[in-house]
Design an enzyme around this catalytic site. Structure first.
Site, mmCIF file in Angstrom:
data_model
loop_
_atom_site.group_PDB
_atom_site.id
_atom_site.type_symbol
_atom_site.label_atom_id
_atom_site.label_comp_id
_atom_site.label_asym_id
_atom_site.label_seq_id
_atom_site.Cartn_x
_atom_site.Cartn_y
_atom_site.Cartn_z
ATOM 1 N N ASP A 20 0.811 -1.228 0.000
ATOM 2 C CA ASP A 20 0.000 0.000 0.000
ATOM 3 C C ASP A 20 0.843 1.276 0.000
ATOM 4 O OD1 ASP A 20 -2.262 -1.674 0.233
ATOM 5 O OD2 ASP A 20 -1.950 -1.772 2.398
ATOM 6 N N GLY A 22 1.575 2.968 -2.628
ATOM 7 C CA GLY A 22 1.214 3.824 -3.753
ATOM 8 C C GLY A 22 2.037 3.478 -4.984
ATOM 9 N N LYS A 23 2.396 2.191 -5.115
ATOM 10 C CA LYS A 23 3.207 1.750 -6.265
ATOM 11 C C LYS A 23 2.466 1.948 -7.574
ATOM 12 C CE LYS A 23 3.492 -2.311 -4.499
ATOM 13 N NZ LYS A 23 2.948 -2.033 -3.182
ATOM 14 N N ASN A 45 -4.678 -10.373 -4.140
ATOM 15 C CA ASN A 45 -4.470 -9.765 -2.823
ATOM 16 C C ASN A 45 -4.036 -8.300 -2.990
ATOM 17 O OD1 ASN A 45 -2.081 -10.700 -3.926
ATOM 18 N ND2 ASN A 45 -1.205 -11.423 -2.006
ATOM 19 N N GLY A 47 -4.124 -4.472 -4.671
ATOM 20 C CA GLY A 47 -5.140 -3.559 -5.195
ATOM 21 C C GLY A 47 -4.453 -2.249 -5.504
ATOM 22 N N HIS A 48 -4.422 -1.899 -6.783
ATOM 23 C CA HIS A 48 -3.776 -0.644 -7.163
ATOM 24 C C HIS A 48 -4.834 0.383 -7.497
ATOM 25 C CE1 HIS A 48 -0.072 -2.652 -7.166
ATOM 26 N NE2 HIS A 48 -0.203 -3.263 -8.317
ATOM 27 N N THR A 49 -4.684 1.551 -6.920
ATOM 28 C CA THR A 49 -5.639 2.618 -7.221
ATOM 29 C C THR A 49 -4.889 3.715 -7.950
ATOM 30 O OG1 THR A 49 -6.601 2.152 -5.074
ATOM 31 C CG2 THR A 49 -7.342 4.162 -6.158
ATOM 32 N N THR A 132 -5.747 -11.583 3.185
ATOM 33 C CA THR A 132 -6.832 -10.955 2.416
ATOM 34 C C THR A 132 -7.950 -11.954 2.107
ATOM 35 O OG1 THR A 132 -5.704 -11.485 0.356
ATOM 36 C CG2 THR A 132 -5.225 -9.335 1.319
ATOM 37 N N ARG A 146 3.534 -29.075 -5.907
ATOM 38 C CA ARG A 146 3.449 -29.640 -7.262
ATOM 39 C C ARG A 146 2.080 -30.227 -7.576
ATOM 40 N NH1 ARG A 146 8.847 -32.423 -5.846
ATOM 41 N NH2 ARG A 146 7.756 -32.165 -3.882
ATOM 42 N N GLN A 223 2.479 -5.835 -3.285
ATOM 43 C CA GLN A 223 2.733 -5.801 -1.828
ATOM 44 C C GLN A 223 4.041 -5.050 -1.525
ATOM 45 O OE1 GLN A 223 1.934 -9.367 -2.991
ATOM 46 N NE2 GLN A 223 -0.129 -8.579 -2.933
ATOM 47 N N THR A 299 -8.391 -3.669 -1.258
ATOM 48 C CA THR A 299 -8.941 -4.990 -1.554
ATOM 49 C C THR A 299 -9.965 -5.407 -0.505
ATOM 50 O OG1 THR A 299 -6.880 -5.596 -2.626
ATOM 51 C CG2 THR A 299 -8.274 -7.418 -1.951
ATOM 52 N N THR A 300 -9.707 -5.086 0.766
ATOM 53 C CA THR A 300 -10.555 -5.603 1.843
ATOM 54 C C THR A 300 -11.355 -4.519 2.553
ATOM 55 O OG1 THR A 300 -8.744 -5.332 3.398
ATOM 56 C CG2 THR A 300 -8.919 -7.472 2.340
ATOM 57 N N ARG A 304 -6.219 0.449 7.950
ATOM 58 C CA ARG A 304 -4.800 0.070 8.035
ATOM 59 C C ARG A 304 -4.210 0.551 9.361
ATOM 60 N NH1 ARG A 304 -4.045 2.381 2.016
ATOM 61 N NH2 ARG A 304 -4.865 0.578 0.907
HETATM 62 P P1 IMP Z 1 -2.205 -12.791 1.785
HETATM 63 O O1 IMP Z 1 -1.265 -12.207 0.800
HETATM 64 O O2 IMP Z 1 -3.655 -12.586 1.443
HETATM 65 O O3 IMP Z 1 -1.877 -14.218 2.101
HETATM 66 O O4 IMP Z 1 -2.003 -12.003 3.179
HETATM 67 C C1 IMP Z 1 -0.812 -12.083 3.934
HETATM 68 C C2 IMP Z 1 -0.465 -10.747 4.554
HETATM 69 O O5 IMP Z 1 -0.118 -9.831 3.528
HETATM 70 C C3 IMP Z 1 -1.618 -10.080 5.317
HETATM 71 O O6 IMP Z 1 -1.080 -9.348 6.392
HETATM 72 C C4 IMP Z 1 -2.216 -9.127 4.302
HETATM 73 O O7 IMP Z 1 -2.888 -8.046 4.908
HETATM 74 C C5 IMP Z 1 -0.956 -8.677 3.585
HETATM 75 N N1 IMP Z 1 -1.205 -8.227 2.209
HETATM 76 C C6 IMP Z 1 -1.425 -8.994 1.125
HETATM 77 N N2 IMP Z 1 -1.587 -8.244 0.026
HETATM 78 C C7 IMP Z 1 -1.445 -6.974 0.422
HETATM 79 C C8 IMP Z 1 -1.457 -5.716 -0.288
HETATM 80 O O8 IMP Z 1 -1.614 -5.632 -1.501
HETATM 81 N N3 IMP Z 1 -1.261 -4.607 0.467
HETATM 82 C C9 IMP Z 1 -1.021 -4.669 1.814
HETATM 83 N N4 IMP Z 1 -0.982 -5.804 2.504
HETATM 84 C C10 IMP Z 1 -1.192 -6.954 1.810
#
Ligand code: IMP
Length: 424
Positions: A20, A22-23, A45, A47-49, A132, A146, A223, A299-300, A304
């Protein structure tokens, strides 16, 4: 600029915190100069805005480059793709943009049983990770066990009807959720094949050819590196390598060919989900920062956790990613602050540490050492210079991009993306 362009054929953008940062916006800015934008790990997982004018665009799989005319958007083999989400994203795009998407035949598919098993695990775990719930971890488990289903399998004639049902029966049986989501999986794989078959290809070969043709590639880690499966705050991490090191296995493209690695960091820090966060703040101070920065998950929708910029964590990220420059984002959230709190070291058992500890146990006992750095009236090169210089002194790394607001055009670009004296 021409000279510079020749030297900078390939660039990689990575997140330096816990995601998060801001990539999306930084990739969007650099994409105007690229021929292809490539994602190498993770899945829905992310989410880019990005704001184009006042219109908000959110993408989960596709790199931001897809919104630029003429640029290829490549989903690398290191990704795990969730068919329904990917199809939703594609539906929002004009057909011309869809024709520029390339999907690796080796990318893995996230199916309904992955999300189902993850939900059960998170619900029953003594220390949930706060994922997520998009099935990312279980999909990577199938890959490394595998047992995964790849994009190329789905495209193979007869696979969906002939092989997939039996495979899923066996997998769901083993996971203790027999038959879970099989019908849905078959249906969604058929839809995926129908809609995107012509976009599936050997992307490793494609990237190699583009390189040979002198085309410019922009790689994007999703991420942030503090969530890296190997080097992040394990086990509170994601299941892939968001750091620069993930680029090689996630694309089949040699990291030796990358000319510049840009690391994106906010002027403060955030984290979603559980796990260590040494510079975290709480209470009213945290709430004010969260509101000011709009720090709620793309995404969720989860609020934060927030904290101050963490220099020991940044030093670690600089090393891990072999970083060349910073892109600093969301500094505008702190406009008008006379001084900016920054964590410059930690104290552990009376000893001062300048490095981010490796062990989770040590991370739990850390006490942050906070310094006040010079603030700015508004985000511009002049007003922020004292802060930027201080960051350079503390990490040895210059700032190459400064995001001044949420819109695409609100950005200052410095060397090496802009030659000295040239206007941004
Ligand atoms: P997962 O990637 O859904 O397995 O989540 C594992 C951890 O990574 C959790 O703490 C999530 O909140 C965090 N996470 C996964 N994707 C993102 C993202 O795009 N931004 C911020 N945190 C993320």
């Amino acid at each position: 600029m021409r000279e510079l362009e020749k030297q900078m054929q390939h660039i990689c953008v990575v997140g330096l915190n816990w995601g998060d940062e801001g990539k999306g916006k930084i990739v969007d800015v650099l994409a105007s100069d690229a021929d292809a934008v490539v994602r190498y790990q993770g899945g829905a997982n992310a989410g880019h805005t990005v704001y184009i004018g006042e219109v908000r665009h959110v993408l989960h799989h596709l790199p931001m480059g897809v919104l630029h005319d003429g640029i290829l958007a490549v989903l690398g083999n290191g990704m795990v793709l969730e068919p329904a989400k990917l199809l939703d994203e594609v539906e929002l795009l004009p057909e011309e943009a869809v024709s520029r998407i390339r999907i690796s035949d080796r990318a893995h598919i996230v199916l309904p049983h992955h999300a189902a098993v993850e939900k059960l695990r998170e619900q029953s775990a003594a220390h949930p990770i706060g994922t997520t719930l998009r099935g990312i971890g279980p999909a990577y488990q199938d890959k490394f066990g595998r047992d995964g289903i790849r994009m190329g399998d789905i495209m193979t004639p007869g696979f969906i009807e002939g092989v997939l049902p039996g495979k899923l029966r066996e997998l769901t049986q083993r996971l203790g959720i027999p038959g879970e989501g099989i019908d849905e999986a078959i249906q969604i794989c058929n839809r995926l094949k129908e809609r995107l078959e012509s976009q599936v290809t050997d992307t490793r070969q494609l990237l190699h050819k583009l390189h040979q043709q002198g085309k410019k590639l922009l790689f994007e880690g999703a991420q942030g590196c503090m969530l890296d499966i190997d080097f992040g705050t394990y086990p509170f991490v994601t299941s892939s390598s968001p750091s620069f090191l993930g680029l090689g296995p996630g694309t089949g493209f040699s990291p030796r060919k990358i000319d510049h690695v840009v690391g994106v960091t906010k002027a403060y820090c955030t984290r979603v989900g559980e796990g260590p966060f040494p510079s975290e703040i709480h209470g009213e101070e945290a709430e004010a920062l969260r509101e000011a920065g709009g720090e709620f998950g793309t995404t969720t929708g989860r609020p934060r956790r927030v904290g101050w910029l963490d220099i020991p964590a940044l030093r670690f990220a600089v090393e891990l990613n072999d970083l060349d420059s910073f892109a600093l984002t969301k500094a505008d959230v702190l406009d008008g602050w006379e001084t900016i709190p920054v964590v410059t070291a930690y104290r552990l058992d009376g000893e001062e540490l300048g490095q981010f500890p490796d062990s989770l146990t040590d991370l739990e006992g850390l006490e942050p050492v906070i310094e006040q750095w010079p603030g700015w009236s508004q985000v511009d090169e002049v007003s922020m210079r004292p802060f930027i210089d201080r960051l350079m002194q503390a990490t040895g790394i210059p700032v190459s991009i400064l995001s001044t607001g949420r819109r695409r055009d609100e950005v200052c670009v410095f060397e090496p993306f802009r030659a000295e004296g040239e206007l941004a």
